[in-house]
Design a protein around this motif. Structure first.
Motif, PDB file in Angstrom:
ATOM      1  N   ALA A 180      11.662   6.105 -14.156  1.00 32.63           N
ATOM      2  CA  ALA A 180      11.485   5.820 -12.731  1.00 32.63           C
ATOM      3  C   ALA A 180      11.006   7.050 -11.989  1.00 32.63           C
ATOM      4  O   ALA A 180      10.127   6.960 -11.129  1.00 32.63           O
ATOM      5  N   SER A 181      11.552   8.216 -12.316  1.00 31.80           N
ATOM      6  CA  SER A 181      11.147   9.429 -11.605  1.00 31.80           C
ATOM      7  C   SER A 181       9.683   9.767 -11.874  1.00 31.80           C
ATOM      8  O   SER A 181       8.984  10.247 -10.986  1.00 31.80           O
ATOM      9  N   GLU A 182       9.202   9.491 -13.077  1.00 34.83           N
ATOM     10  CA  GLU A 182       7.788   9.726 -13.391  1.00 34.83           C
ATOM     11  C   GLU A 182       6.896   8.816 -12.552  1.00 34.83           C
ATOM     12  O   GLU A 182       5.879   9.257 -12.006  1.00 34.83           O
ATOM     13  N   GLU A 183       7.272   7.555 -12.430  1.00 32.85           N
ATOM     14  CA  GLU A 183       6.494   6.610 -11.634  1.00 32.85           C
ATOM     15  C   GLU A 183       6.526   6.977 -10.151  1.00 32.85           C
ATOM     16  O   GLU A 183       5.506   6.919  -9.467  1.00 32.85           O
ATOM     17  N   ILE A 184       7.690   7.355  -9.666  1.00 32.39           N
ATOM     18  CA  ILE A 184       7.817   7.747  -8.261  1.00 32.39           C
ATOM     19  C   ILE A 184       6.954   8.959  -7.960  1.00 32.39           C
ATOM     20  O   ILE A 184       6.297   9.028  -6.918  1.00 32.39           O
ATOM     21  N   GLU A 185       6.921   9.913  -8.879  1.00 39.99           N
ATOM     22  CA  GLU A 185       6.093  11.101  -8.692  1.00 39.99           C
ATOM     23  C   GLU A 185       4.612  10.735  -8.630  1.00 39.99           C
ATOM     24  O   GLU A 185       3.866  11.259  -7.797  1.00 39.99           O
ATOM     25  N   GLN A 186       4.169   9.815  -9.479  1.00 43.84           N
ATOM     26  CA  GLN A 186       2.771   9.394  -9.466  1.00 43.84           C
ATOM     27  C   GLN A 186       2.416   8.700  -8.150  1.00 43.84           C
ATOM     28  O   GLN A 186       1.358   8.960  -7.566  1.00 43.84           O
ATOM     29  N   VAL A 187       3.296   7.831  -7.666  1.00 48.79           N
ATOM     30  CA  VAL A 187       3.046   7.134  -6.405  1.00 48.79           C
ATOM     31  C   VAL A 187       3.016   8.133  -5.247  1.00 48.79           C
ATOM     32  O   VAL A 187       2.157   8.052  -4.370  1.00 48.79           O
ATOM     33  N   ALA A 188       3.928   9.088  -5.247  1.00 47.15           N
ATOM     34  CA  ALA A 188       3.966  10.086  -4.179  1.00 47.15           C
ATOM     35  C   ALA A 188       2.705  10.945  -4.188  1.00 47.15           C
ATOM     36  O   ALA A 188       2.145  11.250  -3.124  1.00 47.15           O
ATOM     37  N   THR A 189       2.231  11.320  -5.369  1.00 43.12           N
ATOM     38  CA  THR A 189       1.019  12.122  -5.484  1.00 43.12           C
ATOM     39  C   THR A 189      -0.181  11.350  -4.955  1.00 43.12           C
ATOM     40  O   THR A 189      -0.996  11.892  -4.193  1.00 43.12           O
ATOM     41  N   GLU A 190      -0.299  10.091  -5.317  1.00 45.43           N
ATOM     42  CA  GLU A 190      -1.411   9.260  -4.852  1.00 45.43           C
ATOM     43  C   GLU A 190      -1.333   9.055  -3.340  1.00 45.43           C
ATOM     44  O   GLU A 190      -2.344   9.117  -2.645  1.00 45.43           O
ATOM     45  N   SER A 191      -0.140   8.835  -2.828  1.00 46.00           N
ATOM     46  CA  SER A 191       0.046   8.659  -1.393  1.00 46.00           C
ATOM     47  C   SER A 191      -0.353   9.918  -0.624  1.00 46.00           C
ATOM     48  O   SER A 191      -1.010   9.839   0.413  1.00 46.00           O
ATOM     49  N   ALA A 192       0.020  11.077  -1.140  1.00 46.40           N
ATOM     50  CA  ALA A 192      -0.347  12.343  -0.497  1.00 46.40           C
ATOM     51  C   ALA A 192      -1.860  12.545  -0.537  1.00 46.40           C
ATOM     52  O   ALA A 192      -2.454  13.022   0.440  1.00 46.40           O
ATOM     53  N   ARG A 193      -2.490  12.166  -1.632  1.00 47.09           N
ATOM     54  CA  ARG A 193      -3.942  12.294  -1.747  1.00 47.09           C
ATOM     55  C   ARG A 193      -4.640  11.416  -0.712  1.00 47.09           C
ATOM     56  O   ARG A 193      -5.567  11.845  -0.022  1.00 47.09           O
ATOM     57  N   ILE A 194      -4.169  10.196  -0.555  1.00 46.13           N
ATOM     58  CA  ILE A 194      -4.761   9.271   0.417  1.00 46.13           C
ATOM     59  C   ILE A 194      -4.545   9.788   1.842  1.00 46.13           C
ATOM     60  O   ILE A 194      -5.462   9.759   2.665  1.00 46.13           O
ATOM     61  N   ALA A 195      -3.347  10.275   2.138  1.00 44.40           N
ATOM     62  CA  ALA A 195      -3.062  10.788   3.476  1.00 44.40           C
ATOM     63  C   ALA A 195      -3.938  11.991   3.797  1.00 44.40           C
ATOM     64  O   ALA A 195      -4.452  12.117   4.919  1.00 44.40           O
ATOM     65  N   THR A 196      -4.146  12.864   2.818  1.00 44.05           N
ATOM     66  CA  THR A 196      -5.006  14.030   3.017  1.00 44.05           C
ATOM     67  C   THR A 196      -6.436  13.598   3.272  1.00 44.05           C
ATOM     68  O   THR A 196      -7.110  14.120   4.163  1.00 44.05           O
ATOM     69  N   SER A 197      -6.903  12.632   2.516  1.00 41.86           N
ATOM     70  CA  SER A 197      -8.256  12.121   2.680  1.00 41.86           C
ATOM     71  C   SER A 197      -8.429  11.496   4.060  1.00 41.86           C
ATOM     72  O   SER A 197      -9.436  11.746   4.735  1.00 41.86           O
ATOM     73  N   ASN A 198      -7.454  10.707   4.484  1.00 46.50           N
ATOM     74  CA  ASN A 198      -7.514  10.071   5.800  1.00 46.50           C
ATOM     75  C   ASN A 198      -7.493  11.104   6.920  1.00 46.50           C
ATOM     76  O   ASN A 198      -8.225  10.982   7.910  1.00 46.50           O
ATOM     77  N   ALA A 199      -6.669  12.143   6.774  1.00 47.16           N
ATOM     78  CA  ALA A 199      -6.607  13.187   7.785  1.00 47.16           C
ATOM     79  C   ALA A 199      -7.927  13.952   7.873  1.00 47.16           C
ATOM     80  O   ALA A 199      -8.401  14.254   8.975  1.00 47.16           O
ATOM     81  N   SER A 200      -8.503  14.240   6.723  1.00 50.49           N
ATOM     82  CA  SER A 200      -9.798  14.941   6.713  1.00 50.49           C
ATOM     83  C   SER A 200     -10.870  14.089   7.368  1.00 50.49           C
ATOM     84  O   SER A 200     -11.672  14.589   8.160  1.00 50.49           O
ATOM     85  N   PHE A 201     -10.873  12.811   7.068  1.00 55.47           N
ATOM     86  CA  PHE A 201     -11.865  11.907   7.650  1.00 55.47           C
ATOM     87  C   PHE A 201     -11.686  11.829   9.166  1.00 55.47           C
ATOM     88  O   PHE A 201     -12.661  11.855   9.918  1.00 55.47           O
ATOM     89  N   SER A 202     -10.427  11.744   9.619  1.00 55.20           N
ATOM     90  CA  SER A 202     -10.162  11.670  11.060  1.00 55.20           C
ATOM     91  C   SER A 202     -10.653  12.927  11.776  1.00 55.20           C
ATOM     92  O   SER A 202     -11.190  12.849  12.879  1.00 55.20           O
ATOM     93  N   GLU A 203     -10.440  14.084  11.173  1.00 55.52           N
ATOM     94  CA  GLU A 203     -10.880  15.335  11.803  1.00 55.52           C
ATOM     95  C   GLU A 203     -12.404  15.431  11.848  1.00 55.52           C
ATOM     96  O   GLU A 203     -12.967  15.963  12.791  1.00 55.52           O
TER      97      GLU A 203
END
Length: 61
Positions: free
Chosen positions: A35-58
């Motif tokens: 479970a911790s491995e899966e949670i880490e993968q989801v968190a990493t992907e979520s952070a990547r998407i948030a960073t991409s969205n923030a960059s696009f907004s700026e």
């Protein structure tokens, strides 16, 4: 997950209260690791998407 329920004995207490089979501590540790491995993968992907969205907004402001 297991820690928030009071450790392996807490998990097994809850399971026995619900008339379910208890789980060995070894099996709980294996499931927790998976479970911790899966949670880490989801968190990493979520952070990547948030960073991409923030960059696009700026860039569009």
């Amino acid at each position: 997950m297991v820690d928030s329920l009071g450790g392996p004995s807490g998990v097994n207490n809850i399971l026995s209260t619900l008339n379910l089979k208890t789980i060995s501590e070894t099996s709980l540790k294996i499931m927790e690791q998976r479970a911790s491995e899966e949670i880490e993968q989801v968190a990493t992907e979520s952070a990547r998407i948030a960073t991409s969205n923030a960059s696009f907004s700026e860039m569009t402001q």
